[in-house]
Design a protein around this motif. Structure first.
Motif, PDB file in Angstrom:
ATOM      1  N   ASP A 119       6.070   9.063   1.583  1.00 37.91           N
ATOM      2  CA  ASP A 119       5.208   8.517   2.636  1.00 37.91           C
ATOM      3  C   ASP A 119       4.185   9.560   3.089  1.00 37.91           C
ATOM      4  OD1 ASP A 119       4.743   6.490   5.006  1.00 37.91           O
ATOM      5  OD2 ASP A 119       5.084   8.444   5.942  1.00 37.91           O
ATOM      6  N   ARG A 120       4.639  10.803   3.278  1.00 38.47           N
ATOM      7  CA  ARG A 120       3.730  11.874   3.703  1.00 38.47           C
ATOM      8  C   ARG A 120       2.711  12.200   2.598  1.00 38.47           C
ATOM      9  NH1 ARG A 120       2.549  11.440   7.944  1.00 38.47           N
ATOM     10  NH2 ARG A 120       3.180   9.365   7.321  1.00 38.47           N
ATOM     11  N   TYR A 121       3.141  12.141   1.335  1.00 39.35           N
ATOM     12  CA  TYR A 121       2.228  12.373   0.211  1.00 39.35           C
ATOM     13  C   TYR A 121       1.107  11.341   0.214  1.00 39.35           C
ATOM     14  CZ  TYR A 121       0.566  11.382  -4.508  1.00 39.35           C
ATOM     15  OH  TYR A 121      -0.226  11.064  -5.588  1.00 39.35           O
ATOM     16  N   VAL A 122       1.480  10.078   0.377  1.00 39.43           N
ATOM     17  CA  VAL A 122       0.460   9.025   0.387  1.00 39.43           C
ATOM     18  C   VAL A 122      -0.469   9.192   1.589  1.00 39.43           C
ATOM     19  CG1 VAL A 122       0.081   6.540   0.541  1.00 39.43           C
ATOM     20  CG2 VAL A 122       1.949   7.411  -0.859  1.00 39.43           C
ATOM     21  N   ALA A 123       0.086   9.526   2.758  1.00 34.65           N
ATOM     22  CA  ALA A 123      -0.725   9.669   3.968  1.00 34.65           C
ATOM     23  C   ALA A 123      -1.735  10.803   3.846  1.00 34.65           C
ATOM     24  CB  ALA A 123       0.185   9.911   5.170  1.00 34.65           C
ATOM     25  N   VAL A 124      -1.360  11.903   3.193  1.00 37.28           N
ATOM     26  CA  VAL A 124      -2.246  13.068   3.086  1.00 37.28           C
ATOM     27  C   VAL A 124      -3.186  12.941   1.887  1.00 37.28           C
ATOM     28  CG1 VAL A 124      -2.335  15.569   2.685  1.00 37.28           C
ATOM     29  CG2 VAL A 124      -0.649  14.615   4.269  1.00 37.28           C
ATOM     30  N   CYS A 125      -2.662  12.522   0.739  1.00 36.38           N
ATOM     31  CA  CYS A 125      -3.443  12.532  -0.506  1.00 36.38           C
ATOM     32  C   CYS A 125      -4.215  11.240  -0.755  1.00 36.38           C
ATOM     33  CB  CYS A 125      -2.518  12.818  -1.691  1.00 36.38           C
ATOM     34  SG  CYS A 125      -1.683  14.415  -1.585  1.00 36.38           S
ATOM     35  N   HIS A 126      -3.724  10.117  -0.238  1.00 37.88           N
ATOM     36  CA  HIS A 126      -4.394   8.828  -0.475  1.00 37.88           C
ATOM     37  C   HIS A 126      -4.463   8.018   0.829  1.00 37.88           C
ATOM     38  CE1 HIS A 126      -4.099   9.562  -4.799  1.00 37.88           C
ATOM     39  NE2 HIS A 126      -2.825   9.863  -4.607  1.00 37.88           N
ATOM     40  N   PRO A 127      -5.089   8.573   1.866  1.00 42.94           N
ATOM     41  CA  PRO A 127      -5.097   7.885   3.167  1.00 42.94           C
ATOM     42  C   PRO A 127      -5.765   6.514   3.143  1.00 42.94           C
ATOM     43  CG  PRO A 127      -6.662   9.706   3.138  1.00 42.94           C
ATOM     44  CD  PRO A 127      -5.839   9.834   1.900  1.00 42.94           C
ATOM     45  N   LEU A 128      -6.806   6.352   2.307  1.00 40.84           N
ATOM     46  CA  LEU A 128      -7.509   5.075   2.272  1.00 40.84           C
ATOM     47  C   LEU A 128      -6.698   3.986   1.569  1.00 40.84           C
ATOM     48  CD1 LEU A 128     -11.145   6.312   1.462  1.00 40.84           C
ATOM     49  CD2 LEU A 128     -10.121   5.786   3.691  1.00 40.84           C
ATOM     50  N   ARG A 129      -5.736   4.384   0.743  1.00 44.97           N
ATOM     51  CA  ARG A 129      -4.905   3.418   0.018  1.00 44.97           C
ATOM     52  C   ARG A 129      -3.487   3.361   0.595  1.00 44.97           C
ATOM     53  NH1 ARG A 129      -4.741   5.237  -5.866  1.00 44.97           N
ATOM     54  NH2 ARG A 129      -3.760   3.190  -6.151  1.00 44.97           N
ATOM     55  N   TYR A 130      -3.316   3.910   1.800  1.00 44.31           N
ATOM     56  CA  TYR A 130      -1.973   4.016   2.381  1.00 44.31           C
ATOM     57  C   TYR A 130      -1.305   2.643   2.506  1.00 44.31           C
ATOM     58  CZ  TYR A 130       1.823   5.159   5.589  1.00 44.31           C
ATOM     59  OH  TYR A 130       3.059   5.299   6.154  1.00 44.31           O
ATOM     60  N   ALA A 131      -2.028   1.661   3.033  1.00 47.96           N
ATOM     61  CA  ALA A 131      -1.437   0.337   3.252  1.00 47.96           C
ATOM     62  C   ALA A 131      -0.989  -0.315   1.948  1.00 47.96           C
ATOM     63  CB  ALA A 131      -2.433  -0.562   3.978  1.00 47.96           C
ATOM     64  N   THR A 132      -1.696   0.014   0.852  1.00 49.95           N
ATOM     65  CA  THR A 132      -1.344  -0.571  -0.449  1.00 49.95           C
ATOM     66  C   THR A 132      -0.181   0.167  -1.101  1.00 49.95           C
ATOM     67  OG1 THR A 132      -3.641  -1.244  -0.777  1.00 49.95           O
ATOM     68  CG2 THR A 132      -2.227  -1.191  -2.725  1.00 49.95           C
TER      69      THR A 132
END
Length: 312
Positions: A119-132
């Motif tokens: 979850d933290r990886y997605v939030a930091v590295c792919h914030p624009l695609r977080y919801a997906t």
């Protein structure tokens, strides 16, 4: 004579004796237990009732708090009852249930921490695609998978451990029933299961830990590419609480479960187990509440509501 198929009770020798110093330590443990139960229960309630905390990150945090609640309730009440009342016996079924719940929450916690690192990886590295990438469906599957893997490990180890014969006095030099301690008490040939149990514990720790290391390696690489100092600080703040909890939990768990038998000491095992099962669950909600402005905001909102109701 083997006692593996009888209904003889085990005797938990406990953590403390009745000296003044140990009575004081017992009081400290009780205070920590109540603080842990209160803190984790409050964390779960805040996440449930505050819409701002209805996100995958905080849902996984509520599951972590739930495991901490179960961990404390699985071990400390029995220890406290034995110390106060002197009733230190525990039935075969009771011992099996302690092993099952302890390993269920321990294994589940390891995989939950891995899910939180993703979850933290997605939030930091792919914030624009977080919801997906971090959809609610995936989040629920990760939580269910964590609990299921922990329960499978707990059921297997509890069933096999209690199937061995136990000889002489059934005294457990611990404050709760723990599979490695009981296996060492058996008078049967447990070498194959000890090896299997060691491999199983290593996998239950190292697989999630490897996923955590992978996530944070990618996060670190992304942070180093950031040009903005403010963005770097925000990224580190996003991950710091989770890293602190991972360090606490894995440090104690690796010390307890991944050492060879020849390096084990009953006293050291009890002390580290006490830290892992009693003190760490209290620290987790403190770490997250101090580092999260959203949690602090939800807590203050709840306190203001409580004060307003008392004023009415």
């Amino acid at each position: 004579m083997g006692l593996g198929n009888t209904t003889s009770d085990f005797i938990l020798l406990g953590l403390f004796n009745h000296t003044t110093a140990h009575q004081f330590l017992f009081g400290v443990v009780l205070a920590v237990m109540f603080a842990s139960i209160t803190g984790n229960a409050l964390m779960v309630l805040l996440i449930l009732q505050d819409p701002r905390l209805h996100t995958p990150m905080y849902f996984l945090l509520s599951q972590l708090s739930l495991t901490d609640l179960m961990l404390v309730c699985t071990t400390v009440p029995k220890m406290a009852d034995g110390y106060v009342s002197g009733r230190k016996s525990v039935s075969l079924v009771g011992c099996g249930l302690q092993i099952f719940f302890f390993l269920t929450v321990g294994g589940g916690e390891s995989f939950l921490l891995a899910a939180m690192s993703y979850d933290r990886y997605v939030a930091v590295c792919h914030p624009l695609r977080y919801a997906t990438l971090m959809s609610w469906q995936l989040c629920l599957r990760m939580a269910l998978g964590s609990w299921s893997l922990g329960a499978a490990d707990g059921l297997m180890q509890a069933a096999v451990t209690l199937s061995f014969p136990f000889c002489n006095r059934l005294e457990i030099d611990h404050f709760f029933c723990e599979a490695p301690v009981l296996v060492r008490m058996s008078c049967g040939d447990t070498s194959a299961f000890e090896y299997f149990m060691y491999v199983c514990c290593v996998l239950m720790l190292l697989i999630p830990f490897s996923l955590i290391l992978t996530s944070y390696s990618l996060i670190l690489a992304a942070v180093l590419r950031m040009r903005s100092t403010e963005a770097r600080k925000k990224a580190f703040a996003t991950c710091s609480s989770h890293l602190a909890v991972v360090s606490l939990i894995y440090g104690a768990a690796i010390f307890v479960y991944m050492r060879p038998t020849s390096y084990r000491s009953a006293t050291h095992d009890k002390v580290v187990s006490a830290f892992y099962t009693i003190f760490t669950p209290m620290l987790n909600p403190v770490i997250y509440s101090l580092r999260s402005s959203e949690v602090k905001g939800a807590l203050w909102k709840c306190l203001r509501k409580g004060a307003a109701l008392r004023g009415d």
